[in-house]
Write a protein that holds these residues in place. Structure first.
Motif, PDB file in Angstrom:
ATOM      1  N   ASP A  37       4.067  -2.188  25.643  1.00 49.52           N
ATOM      2  CA  ASP A  37       3.586  -1.996  24.685  1.00 49.52           C
ATOM      3  C   ASP A  37       1.441  -2.604  24.843  1.00 49.52           C
ATOM      4  N   LYS A  38       1.376  -3.236  26.204  1.00 46.05           N
ATOM      5  CA  LYS A  38       0.483  -3.607  26.300  1.00 46.05           C
ATOM      6  C   LYS A  38      -0.480  -2.661  27.483  1.00 46.05           C
ATOM      7  N   VAL A  39       1.393  -1.447  27.175  1.00 40.67           N
ATOM      8  CA  VAL A  39      -0.051  -0.871  28.621  1.00 40.67           C
ATOM      9  C   VAL A  39      -0.257   0.210  28.315  1.00 40.67           C
ATOM     10  N   LYS A  40      -2.195   0.760  29.276  1.00 46.43           N
ATOM     11  CA  LYS A  40      -2.372   1.463  28.609  1.00 46.43           C
ATOM     12  C   LYS A  40      -2.291   2.717  29.796  1.00 46.43           C
ATOM     13  N   VAL A  41      -2.494   3.843  29.125  1.00 46.07           N
ATOM     14  CA  VAL A  41      -3.392   4.952  30.032  1.00 46.07           C
ATOM     15  C   VAL A  41      -4.463   5.952  29.843  1.00 46.07           C
ATOM     16  N   ASP A  42      -5.013   6.157  30.022  1.00 52.80           N
ATOM     17  CA  ASP A  42      -5.875   7.348  29.864  1.00 52.80           C
ATOM     18  C   ASP A  42      -5.889   8.608  30.345  1.00 52.80           C
ATOM     19  N   TYR A  43      -5.507   8.851  29.239  1.00 49.90           N
ATOM     20  CA  TYR A  43      -5.301  10.069  28.710  1.00 49.90           C
ATOM     21  C   TYR A  43      -6.839  10.986  28.275  1.00 49.90           C
ATOM     22  N   TYR A  44      -6.935  12.044  28.647  1.00 53.02           N
ATOM     23  CA  TYR A  44      -8.285  12.873  27.994  1.00 53.02           C
ATOM     24  C   TYR A  44      -8.965  11.624  27.424  1.00 53.02           C
ATOM     25  N   GLY A  45      -9.769  10.564  28.695  1.00 53.43           N
ATOM     26  CA  GLY A  45     -10.719   9.858  28.080  1.00 53.43           C
ATOM     27  C   GLY A  45     -10.507   8.919  27.903  1.00 53.43           C
ATOM     28  N   ALA A  46      -9.406   8.477  26.631  1.00 53.79           N
ATOM     29  CA  ALA A  46      -8.840   7.372  26.057  1.00 53.79           C
ATOM     30  C   ALA A  46      -7.742   6.656  26.035  1.00 53.79           C
ATOM     31  N   THR A  48      -4.711   4.880  25.831  1.00 55.39           N
ATOM     32  CA  THR A  48      -3.026   5.815  25.056  1.00 55.39           C
ATOM     33  C   THR A  48      -2.037   4.797  25.251  1.00 55.39           C
ATOM     34  N   PRO A  49      -1.343   3.726  24.567  1.00 60.77           N
ATOM     35  CA  PRO A  49      -0.577   3.441  24.364  1.00 60.77           C
ATOM     36  C   PRO A  49       0.783   4.685  24.956  1.00 60.77           C
ATOM     37  N   VAL A  50       1.887   3.865  26.419  1.00 60.44           N
ATOM     38  CA  VAL A  50       2.342   4.359  26.786  1.00 60.44           C
ATOM     39  C   VAL A  50       3.885   5.506  26.276  1.00 60.44           C
ATOM     40  N   ASN A  51       3.977   4.480  24.530  1.00 65.18           N
ATOM     41  CA  ASN A  51       5.160   5.587  23.596  1.00 65.18           C
ATOM     42  C   ASN A  51       4.609   6.126  23.394  1.00 65.18           C
ATOM     43  N   GLN A  52       3.135   6.331  22.844  1.00 62.66           N
ATOM     44  CA  GLN A  52       2.772   7.527  21.991  1.00 62.66           C
ATOM     45  C   GLN A  52       2.168   8.915  23.375  1.00 62.66           C
ATOM     46  N   THR A  65      13.586   3.952  31.007  1.00 59.30           N
ATOM     47  CA  THR A  65      13.845   5.080  31.419  1.00 59.30           C
ATOM     48  C   THR A  65      12.515   5.740  30.634  1.00 59.30           C
ATOM     49  N   ILE A  66      11.199   6.126  31.008  1.00 58.19           N
ATOM     50  CA  ILE A  66      10.008   7.291  30.997  1.00 58.19           C
ATOM     51  C   ILE A  66      10.359   8.679  30.917  1.00 58.19           C
ATOM     52  N   GLN A  67       9.766   9.327  30.063  1.00 59.53           N
ATOM     53  CA  GLN A  67       9.751  10.283  30.084  1.00 59.53           C
ATOM     54  C   GLN A  67       8.480  11.062  29.119  1.00 59.53           C
ATOM     55  N   PRO A  68       7.330  11.573  30.018  1.00 57.73           N
ATOM     56  CA  PRO A  68       6.520  12.403  29.123  1.00 57.73           C
ATOM     57  C   PRO A  68       6.442  13.293  28.198  1.00 57.73           C
ATOM     58  N   TRP A  69       6.160  13.817  27.181  1.00 55.89           N
ATOM     59  CA  TRP A  69       6.236  14.887  26.634  1.00 55.89           C
ATOM     60  C   TRP A  69       5.645  15.896  27.397  1.00 55.89           C
ATOM     61  N   ASP A  70       4.376  15.822  28.468  1.00 54.75           N
ATOM     62  CA  ASP A  70       4.009  16.030  28.889  1.00 54.75           C
ATOM     63  C   ASP A  70       4.149  15.609  30.668  1.00 54.75           C
ATOM     64  N   ALA A  71       4.350  16.862  30.914  1.00 53.59           N
ATOM     65  CA  ALA A  71       4.456  16.438  32.781  1.00 53.59           C
ATOM     66  C   ALA A  71       3.267  16.437  33.675  1.00 53.59           C
ATOM     67  N   THR A  72       1.576  16.164  32.920  1.00 55.24           N
ATOM     68  CA  THR A  72       0.622  16.434  34.253  1.00 55.24           C
ATOM     69  C   THR A  72       0.698  14.679  33.878  1.00 55.24           C
ATOM     70  N   VAL A  73       0.692  13.925  33.119  1.00 55.33           N
ATOM     71  CA  VAL A  73       0.218  12.964  33.004  1.00 55.33           C
ATOM     72  C   VAL A  73       1.753  11.269  33.542  1.00 55.33           C
ATOM     73  N   LEU A  74       2.040  12.115  34.128  1.00 53.99           N
ATOM     74  CA  LEU A  74       3.496  11.344  34.870  1.00 53.99           C
ATOM     75  C   LEU A  74       2.442  10.476  35.795  1.00 53.99           C
ATOM     76  N   LYS A  75       1.673  11.155  36.315  1.00 53.87           N
ATOM     77  CA  LYS A  75       1.133  10.017  38.014  1.00 53.87           C
ATOM     78  C   LYS A  75       0.371   8.929  37.248  1.00 53.87           C
ATOM     79  N   GLN A  76      -1.071   9.494  35.908  1.00 53.24           N
ATOM     80  CA  GLN A  76      -1.357   8.337  34.814  1.00 53.24           C
ATOM     81  C   GLN A  76      -0.505   7.593  34.407  1.00 53.24           C
TER      82      GLN A  76
END
Length: 184
Positions: A37-46, A48-52, A65-76
């Protein structure tokens, strides 16, 4: 007087809910999506919580297991988890990220139990502060002639009853969390 008592109940409920949220974020050896819940990912400059950004699921007792909907965000996502303070190293296989929670040592369990007790005690202090504020307001109302002496005594008793109810609830929740941690 009733509005003051209602306000006390609502405020104390919020304090206990906050304690529950803090407890859900405690890493206790068992996989729990709330640790992210506290982990935020820099997603296009914003931030964003991992669960979003991904589907987060518990696949085994100690594996998230964390499976991103957009594979390009995996590294972030992987980088955000590494720099966070959850203390688990993510494993990235190119499609999903796995977080394996290590079993807790006895010393670590005792540390976590101390943290749980501290959170409970802090919450009790907050609840007692609400009680004090409400009783002060009731005394001010009596001083202004809005309440009689009997109404003040009754208000103080009801405020204490509400406080006792929440203190008991805090103790119950804390004891359950401590038991959960020691049994893992």
């Amino acid at each position: 007087m009733q509005t003051q008592l209602k306000k006390a109940d609502e405020t104390m409920t919020r304090r206990v809910d906050h304690m529950r949220k803090e407890y859900s974020e405690i890493r206790a050896g068992r996989a729990n999506p709330a640790v992210l819940d506290k982990v935020k990912v820099d997603y296009y400059g914003a931030p964003t919580p991992v669960n979003q950004l991904a589907a987060v699921s518990v696949t085994e007792a100690r594996t998230l297991t964390i499976q991103p909907w957009d594979a390009t965000v995996l590294k972030q996502i992987e980088k955000a988890i590494q720099v966070s303070d959850i203390g688990i190293n993510p494993m990235n296989d190119g499609k999903i990220i796995r977080l394996v929670f290590p079993p807790l040592t006895e010393d670590r369990r005792k540390e976590i139990v101390k943290d749980v007790q501290k959170i409970a005690e802090d919450t009790k202090v907050q609840v007692r502060n609400v009680r004090r504020e409400i009783i002060d307001k009731l005394k001010a109302m009596k001083k202004n002639g809005e309440l009689t002496e009997d109404d003040l005594k009754q208000g103080e008793k009801k405020t204490q009853d509400i406080t006792d109810k929440f203190i008991k609830e805090i103790d119950t929740i804390s004891a359950a969390k401590q038991k959960e941690i020691m049994e893992l």
